[in-house]
Design an enzyme around this catalytic site. Structure first.
Site, PDB file in Angstrom:
ATOM      1  N   ARG A 165       3.865 -38.098-106.307  1.00 49.73           N
ATOM      2  CA  ARG A 165       2.736 -38.439-105.435  1.00 49.73           C
ATOM      3  C   ARG A 165       1.501 -37.659-105.851  1.00 49.73           C
ATOM      4  O   ARG A 165       1.533 -36.448-105.980  1.00 49.73           O
ATOM      5  CB  ARG A 165       3.094 -38.111-103.988  1.00 49.73           C
ATOM      6  CG  ARG A 165       2.008 -38.442-102.996  1.00 49.73           C
ATOM      7  CD  ARG A 165       2.598 -38.681-101.617  1.00 49.73           C
ATOM      8  NE  ARG A 165       3.478 -37.597-101.218  1.00 49.73           N
ATOM      9  CZ  ARG A 165       3.238 -36.782-100.183  1.00 49.73           C
ATOM     10  NH1 ARG A 165       2.152 -36.923 -99.458  1.00 49.73           N
ATOM     11  NH2 ARG A 165       4.100 -35.851 -99.853  1.00 49.73           N
ATOM     12  N   ARG A 216       2.411 -43.745 -99.664  1.00 53.40           N
ATOM     13  CA  ARG A 216       3.845 -43.815 -99.924  1.00 53.40           C
ATOM     14  C   ARG A 216       4.265 -45.209-100.416  1.00 53.40           C
ATOM     15  O   ARG A 216       5.203 -45.332-101.185  1.00 53.40           O
ATOM     16  CB  ARG A 216       4.650 -43.450 -98.676  1.00 53.40           C
ATOM     17  CG  ARG A 216       4.621 -41.974 -98.371  1.00 53.40           C
ATOM     18  CD  ARG A 216       5.551 -41.630 -97.224  1.00 53.40           C
ATOM     19  NE  ARG A 216       6.950 -41.814 -97.573  1.00 53.40           N
ATOM     20  CZ  ARG A 216       7.676 -40.926 -98.242  1.00 53.40           C
ATOM     21  NH1 ARG A 216       7.144 -39.806 -98.643  1.00 53.40           N
ATOM     22  NH2 ARG A 216       8.945 -41.158 -98.503  1.00 53.40           N
ATOM     23  N   ASN A 255      10.591 -38.874-105.054  1.00 57.36           N
ATOM     24  CA  ASN A 255      10.121 -39.557-103.839  1.00 57.36           C
ATOM     25  C   ASN A 255       9.825 -41.036-104.038  1.00 57.36           C
ATOM     26  O   ASN A 255       9.449 -41.430-105.128  1.00 57.36           O
ATOM     27  CB  ASN A 255       8.856 -38.863-103.340  1.00 57.36           C
ATOM     28  CG  ASN A 255       9.211 -37.637-102.529  1.00 57.36           C
ATOM     29  OD1 ASN A 255      10.153 -37.672-101.748  1.00 57.36           O
ATOM     30  ND2 ASN A 255       8.470 -36.561-102.738  1.00 57.36           N
ATOM     31  N   ASP A 306      12.577 -29.025 -96.930  1.00 56.74           N
ATOM     32  CA  ASP A 306      12.026 -29.013 -95.574  1.00 56.74           C
ATOM     33  C   ASP A 306      12.797 -28.020 -94.701  1.00 56.74           C
ATOM     34  O   ASP A 306      12.214 -27.282 -93.921  1.00 56.74           O
ATOM     35  CB  ASP A 306      12.094 -30.423 -94.975  1.00 56.74           C
ATOM     36  CG  ASP A 306      11.445 -31.435 -95.904  1.00 56.74           C
ATOM     37  OD1 ASP A 306      10.228 -31.378 -96.076  1.00 56.74           O
ATOM     38  OD2 ASP A 306      12.182 -32.259 -96.498  1.00 56.74           O
ATOM     39  N   HIS A 313      12.339 -37.724 -95.596  1.00 55.99           N
ATOM     40  CA  HIS A 313      11.557 -36.674 -96.256  1.00 55.99           C
ATOM     41  C   HIS A 313      10.127 -37.184 -96.387  1.00 55.99           C
ATOM     42  O   HIS A 313       9.691 -37.641 -97.434  1.00 55.99           O
ATOM     43  CB  HIS A 313      12.139 -36.339 -97.634  1.00 55.99           C
ATOM     44  CG  HIS A 313      11.221 -35.441 -98.429  1.00 55.99           C
ATOM     45  ND1 HIS A 313      10.982 -34.138 -98.096  1.00 55.99           N
ATOM     46  CD2 HIS A 313      10.448 -35.680 -99.512  1.00 55.99           C
ATOM     47  CE1 HIS A 313      10.114 -33.615 -98.932  1.00 55.99           C
ATOM     48  NE2 HIS A 313       9.769 -34.533 -99.808  1.00 55.99           N
TER      49      HIS A 313
END
Ligand code: NAI
Length: 333
Positions: free
Chosen positions: A92, A98, A131, A159, A187
């Site tokens: 990212r 996203r 991701n 996290d 996530h």
């Protein structure tokens, strides 16, 4: 001495792999008696960089590290692997949605799912870091029907580690005194970092975190937002996403899965929902799990209050949407 196991790391020339590979070679994930062969998958333009990484791996002079195989071919990378770290993906960038990320990555995880299906050990433990990690794990497992679905997990351990560290800082104790903080869901910024069941050891006695913090506003808002936005905060400061801490978390996740959790302690992992806590089935959702003999079990019967319930439904909704989008992207190819 035991036989070496084959371990694949994808995105091997990237920044997370750079920190992860050292942990693997040093024995801090699979244990100090387990030799490993490393399969390093990346894309063609990164092969020169990967050569440099391999030189450094050799120069570590670590005895557990046996064969090192760089490759651009998933069929080579996944051959007889016992553990897979799926790190490689398009990271990212600042300002990137996203959704864009999901479209770019769906195809990669489909290809790798198929390669796992054909070439990996049927008991392979797969950790998806790239991701959107939860949905990538879901895509991957759907393209690997011969491997049990519970062998596919997504990383929310970073996290969890962030949450544990934030609670320890607030309570002014060392991080090992805080246990059983939970990350629920995706996530992403909808994740729910939950300290309601966490404990802290103060001066030798174990107490519930909420009663020691004694500030619901901080726990329900400040703390939750801090963890949800931590990844973005690192990107904005470092201009690159978390790497050292992400690699450490990937090692923690796999080590606990491989070796087990301590009695009474649990860790958070994105796993295929079995409907526990009323979460819809067939999404990869982060739950608290306890691990024994290489098998995880979702911790049951934790009290979920109305506040937590709304957070859980919010993040599960997002995962259902991602699954729909992933299906659309894959069908339109
Ligand atoms: P990076 O950009 O430094 O490295 C990614 C590597 O993957 C590059 O070398 C790239 O060439 C490679 N790659 C791209 N497509 C590939 C393919 N099809 N097969 C094999 N390799 C491929 O990125 P970094 O920082 O290492 O991050 C990797 C991923 O991890 C990103 O998606 C990032 O968003 C994610 N991440 C996840 C976290 C989590 O908690 N789940 C935390 C931090 C990052």
């Amino acid at each position: 001495p035991s036989e070496p196991i084959n371990v694949v790391v994808t995105g091997a020339a990237g920044q997370i792999a750079y920190s992860l590979l050292y942990q693997l070679a040093a024995g801090s994930v699979f244990g100090p008696n387990q030799p490993i062969n490393l399969r390093l998958l990346d894309i063609p333009v990164m092969m020169t960089v990967l050569d440099g990484v391999i030189m450094e791996l050799e120069d570590l002079a670590l005895p557990l590290l046996r064969e090192i195989t760089p490759t651009t071919d998933p069929n080579v990378a996944f051959k007889n692997v016992a553990a897979a770290f799926l790190v490689g993906s398009m990271p990212r960038k600042e300002g990137m949605e996203r959704k864009d990320l999901l479209a770019a990555n769906a195809e990669i995880f489909k290809v790798q799912g198929k390669a796992l299906d054909q070439h990996a050990r049927k008991d392979v433990k797969v950790l998806v870091v790239g991701n959107p990690a939860n949905t990538n794990a879901w895509i991957c497992s759907h393209h690997a029907p011969s491997i049990p679905k519970e062998n596919f997990t997504a990383m929310t351990r970073l996290d969890q580690n962030r949450a544990q560290a934030a609670l320890a800082a607030r309570l002014n104790v060392s991080v090992d005194k805080v246990k059983n903080v939970i990350i629920w869901g995706n996530h992403s910024s909808t994740q729910y970092p939950d300290a309601a069941h966490a404990t802290v050891n103060v001066q030798g006695s174990t107490k519930p975190v909420p009663s020691v913090v004694n500030d619901d506003n901080w726990l329900n808002i400040t703390f939750v937002e801090k963890i949800q936005k931590r990844g973005a905060a690192v990107i904005s400061a470092r201009k690159m996403s978390s790497a050292m801490s992400a690699a450490k978390a990937a090692g923690d996740h796999m080590r606990d899965w491989w070796i087990g959790t301590k009695p009474g302690e649990w860790v958070s992992m994105g796993v295929l929902s079995d409907g526990s806590y009323g979460i819809p089935r067939d999404i990869v959702f982060s739950f608290p799990v306890a691990i024994e003999n290489g098998q995880y079990k979702i911790v049951q019967e934790l009290q979920i209050n109305d506040f937590a319930r709304s957070k859980l439904s919010n993040t599960s909704k997002e995962l259902e949407e991602e699954r729909t989008e992933a299906n659309n992207v894959l069908q339109n190819k």
